[in-house]
Design an enzyme around this catalytic site. Structure first.
Site, PDB file in Angstrom:
ATOM      1  N   HIS A   1       0.843  -1.202   0.000  1.00  0.00           N
ATOM      2  CA  HIS A   1       0.000   0.000   0.000  1.00  0.00           C
ATOM      3  C   HIS A   1       0.872   1.243   0.000  1.00  0.00           C
ATOM      4  O   HIS A   1       1.725   1.424   0.873  1.00  0.00           O
ATOM      5  CB  HIS A   1      -0.943  -0.020   1.207  1.00  0.00           C
ATOM      6  CG  HIS A   1      -1.981  -1.088   1.101  1.00  0.00           C
ATOM      7  ND1 HIS A   1      -2.431  -1.829   2.164  1.00  0.00           N
ATOM      8  CD2 HIS A   1      -2.669  -1.531   0.001  1.00  0.00           C
ATOM      9  CE1 HIS A   1      -3.352  -2.688   1.744  1.00  0.00           C
ATOM     10  NE2 HIS A   1      -3.502  -2.535   0.435  1.00  0.00           N
TER      11      HIS A   1
ATOM     12  N   GLU B   1       2.001   3.501   3.013  1.00  0.00           N
ATOM     13  CA  GLU B   1       2.537   2.823   4.201  1.00  0.00           C
ATOM     14  C   GLU B   1       4.070   2.791   4.147  1.00  0.00           C
ATOM     15  O   GLU B   1       4.709   1.744   4.158  1.00  0.00           O
ATOM     16  CB  GLU B   1       1.878   1.449   4.327  1.00  0.00           C
ATOM     17  CG  GLU B   1       0.349   1.604   4.464  1.00  0.00           C
ATOM     18  CD  GLU B   1      -0.459   0.313   4.395  1.00  0.00           C
ATOM     19  OE1 GLU B   1       0.139  -0.777   4.419  1.00  0.00           O
ATOM     20  OE2 GLU B   1      -1.705   0.405   4.314  1.00  0.00           O
TER      21      GLU B   1
ATOM     22  N   HIS C   1       2.640  -3.920   6.761  1.00  0.00           N
ATOM     23  CA  HIS C   1       1.712  -2.810   6.497  1.00  0.00           C
ATOM     24  C   HIS C   1       1.793  -1.828   7.657  1.00  0.00           C
ATOM     25  O   HIS C   1       2.447  -2.075   8.664  1.00  0.00           O
ATOM     26  CB  HIS C   1       0.268  -3.317   6.393  1.00  0.00           C
ATOM     27  CG  HIS C   1      -0.010  -4.113   5.158  1.00  0.00           C
ATOM     28  ND1 HIS C   1      -0.787  -3.636   4.131  1.00  0.00           N
ATOM     29  CD2 HIS C   1       0.407  -5.344   4.777  1.00  0.00           C
ATOM     30  CE1 HIS C   1      -0.849  -4.540   3.169  1.00  0.00           C
ATOM     31  NE2 HIS C   1      -0.133  -5.593   3.534  1.00  0.00           N
TER      32      HIS C   1
ATOM     33  N   GLU D   1       0.734  -5.072  10.994  1.00  0.00           N
ATOM     34  CA  GLU D   1       0.347  -3.667  10.853  1.00  0.00           C
ATOM     35  C   GLU D   1       1.197  -2.904  11.865  1.00  0.00           C
ATOM     36  O   GLU D   1       1.031  -3.058  13.073  1.00  0.00           O
ATOM     37  CB  GLU D   1      -1.148  -3.481  11.161  1.00  0.00           C
ATOM     38  CG  GLU D   1      -2.074  -4.194  10.181  1.00  0.00           C
ATOM     39  CD  GLU D   1      -2.415  -3.361   8.956  1.00  0.00           C
ATOM     40  OE1 GLU D   1      -1.837  -2.273   8.771  1.00  0.00           O
ATOM     41  OE2 GLU D   1      -3.280  -3.807   8.180  1.00  0.00           O
TER      42      GLU D   1
HETATM   43  C1  CXA Z   1      -5.290  -6.993   6.090  1.00  0.00           C
HETATM   44  C2  CXA Z   1      -4.119  -7.601   5.705  1.00  0.00           C
HETATM   45  C3  CXA Z   1      -4.104  -8.931   5.312  1.00  0.00           C
HETATM   46  C4  CXA Z   1      -5.278  -9.635   5.270  1.00  0.00           C
HETATM   47  C5  CXA Z   1      -6.453  -9.015   5.648  1.00  0.00           C
HETATM   48  C6  CXA Z   1      -6.458  -7.694   6.069  1.00  0.00           C
HETATM   49  C7  CXA Z   1      -5.311  -5.578   6.568  1.00  0.00           C
HETATM   50  C8  CXA Z   1      -4.884  -4.523   5.580  1.00  0.00           C
HETATM   51  C9  CXA Z   1      -5.776  -4.570   4.339  1.00  0.00           C
HETATM   52  O1  CXA Z   1      -6.967  -4.236   4.458  1.00  0.00           O
HETATM   53  O2  CXA Z   1      -5.276  -4.948   3.287  1.00  0.00           O
HETATM   54  N1  CXA Z   1      -5.053  -3.286   6.267  1.00  0.00           N
HETATM   55  S1  CXA Z   1      -4.430  -1.910   5.660  1.00  0.00           S
HETATM   56  N2  CXA Z   1      -2.854  -1.934   5.728  1.00  0.00           N
HETATM   57  O3  CXA Z   1      -4.872  -0.805   6.516  1.00  0.00           O
HETATM   58  O4  CXA Z   1      -4.872  -1.793   4.298  1.00  0.00           O
HETATM   59 ZN    ZN Z   2      -1.727  -1.907   4.042  1.00  0.00          ZN
END
Ligand code: CXA
Ligand code: ZN
Ligand code: CA
Length: 459
Positions: free
Chosen positions: A199, A202, A334, A407
């Site tokens: 992302h 991030e 992330h 995260e």
């Molecule tokens: C996430 C990561 C992996 C599997 C399910 C959920 C969380 C991630 C996302 O939604 O892709 N959160 S984030 N970094 O805020 O986008």
């Molecule tokens: Zn993310």
């Protein structure tokens, strides 16, 4: 289905901390938001949602949702859910998505635009603003990595595994003591994969990759655990899955809050695919991604339609040697929320086809151990909301790799800076994950040892 407890003691604790720390600040910031350079709520909501221009997305606090099912419904508007609290979530949404969330009956309040860190100084195009100069843009990260590899040629090598949509190199750095081809017992070295920056906004995750390279390079022969791991594991670090999005996010000197890649979508002016909804396992199955190009969680036109996902998926498949996947475990980094997440994301259930109770217990045991070391909260990712097409679901469901998502810092959207923590925290917040990374590496040869079933699974 297991009984779902959305208001666990853990989330309640997190909520209390958040409310105490940032309640007043949020109020002030929410009042200041309409004066932000992105314009007023009214102006934003009069922008077109389709047609000639990309719409402007913005962060909002949504008060009301308390269950994973309610959060999944919020995400189904096309917004991204960026943080989960006991009775609220933080989302990124365009005006139409925000309106859809309001129509679900929740209270939606604009949060401040990303901080201006230019310090009154002129912005350098495609560079971090002066106050955040310790972050590495793409060129700076590549230069740093090249220097690490040059300084430790016996321990590291760099491969270009493919290109992003805009043609930037996507690289993998192999870290292992090249003098030993096998473990002490003559077995193939178990491999562990670290991926970063799916992302765009991030950015702290790229710093995490740079930290790992520095640490492995400098501590080999000094720290016993690092030395043992480089002797007995092959570590793959993919420091930047989304270089185009990352560069776009910083291009103007004011953070854009961009999430997706920068690939055009046919028949639309909305760019970008959410890479973490584009992996080829139960893609589009379950309401955990969007088919609308304007969505923050647009899944792409087909699994692996994003070149960046295809490149990394091909790389992972290339580690199948003699019919056996060599990569045993993985972390995808992330931000933000300080969580250790494990699959599946496509279902609320703990176990499912391809996820036995023993699998789930090994995931949870090592996930909780890692979380105990860094103070993050461990949980199955669908405890937050449903996702489909995530990297973890593909790595586990398709490749049987024990894949976690971290995260990183901060815990909260307010005080810590949300997606844009100041560069002063980089050293502390990357080193914070040292022990967790070592624990995963040390368990990677047999993840089931953690539940006392080494003989059954790893003989
Ligand atoms: C996430 C990561 C992996 C599997 C399910 C959920 C969380 C991630 C996302 O939604 O892709 N959160 S984030 N970094 O805020 O986008
Ligand atoms: Zn993310
Ligand atoms: Ca700074």
């Amino acid at each position: 289905m297991r009984p779902h407890t959305p208001q666990s003691p853990t989330t309640r604790r997190r909520h209390a901390r958040w409310a105490a720390a940032t309640g007043a600040a949020l109020l002030t910031l929410a009042m200041a938001a309409p004066a932000s350079p992105r314009g007023t709520d009214r102006a934003r909501e009069s922008e077109p949602t389709t047609g000639a221009y990309e719409t402007t997305s913005h962060a909002y606090e949504v008060t009301g949702p308390t269950t994973a099912a309610q959060r999944t419904a919020v995400a189904a508007t096309g917004a991204s859910v960026d943080a989960v609290r006991d009775r609220s979530v933080v989302i990124t949404a365009d005006p139409a998505q925000a309106e859809r969330v309001r129509r679900l009956g929740w209270t939606v309040r604009a949060l401040p635009a990303p901080p201006d860190r230019r310090d009154g100084r002129p912005a350098t195009p495609y560079d971090f603003p002066p106050a955040d100069a310790k972050y590495h843009n793409y060129a700076e990260a590549m230069a740093e990595i090249n220097a690490d590899v040059a300084a430790h040629p016996a321990l590291m090598s760099k491969q270009v595994i493919g290109k992003s949509y805009e043609g930037r190199d996507i690289i993998a750095v192999k870290v292992t003591n090249g003098a030993t081809r096998t473990t002490a017992t003559g077995a193939a070295k178990p491999e562990v994969l670290f991926t970063h920056h799916q992302h765009a906004r991030e950015h702290l995750t790229v710093e995490m990759a740079l930290y790992l390279l520095k640490e492995f390079g400098s501590q080999y022969g000094k720290d016993g655990r690092v030395t043992k791991m480089l002797d007995n594991r092959v570590i793959w670090i993919v420091p930047d899955l989304n270089p185009d999005g990352g560069e776009y996010d910083i291009a103007t000197g004011t953070y854009r809050g961009w999430r997706k890649n920068r690939q055009p979508n046919s028949g639309s002016n909305n760019r970008g695919t959410d890479l973490n909804r584009n992996w080829n396992f139960k893609w589009a199955c379950c309401g955990g991604s969007s088919g609308s190009t304007g969505s923050e969680t647009y899944r792409g036109s087909a699994p692996e339609s994003a070149p960046e996902v295809k490149v990394v998926a091909d790389f992972v498949r290339s580690r199948i040697v003699g019919g056996k996947q060599q990569i045993k475990a993985a972390i995808d980094f992330h931000t933000y929320s300080e969580l250790v997440l494990w699959p599946f994301g496509w279902t609320y259930d703990d176990t499912a086809p391809g996820m036995t109770q023993d699998d789930r217990d090994a995931f949870a045991t090592i996930g909780k151990s890692m979380a105990a070391s860094n103070g993050y909260t461990p949980e199955q990712s669908s405890d937050l909301y449903i996702t489909d097409g995530s990297i973890d679901d593909w790595l586990w469901g398709n490749q049987k790799i024990f894949a976690y998502t971290f995260e990183m810092y901060p815990n909260e959207s307010g005080a810590g800076g949300g997606f844009y923590p100041p560069d002063e925290v980089i050293d502390r917040e990357t080193a914070r994950n040292r022990e967790a990374v070592l624990r995963l590496l040390e368990n990677a040869d047999c993840m089931y040892r953690s539940i006392g079933k080494e003989a059954q699974y790893c003989a």
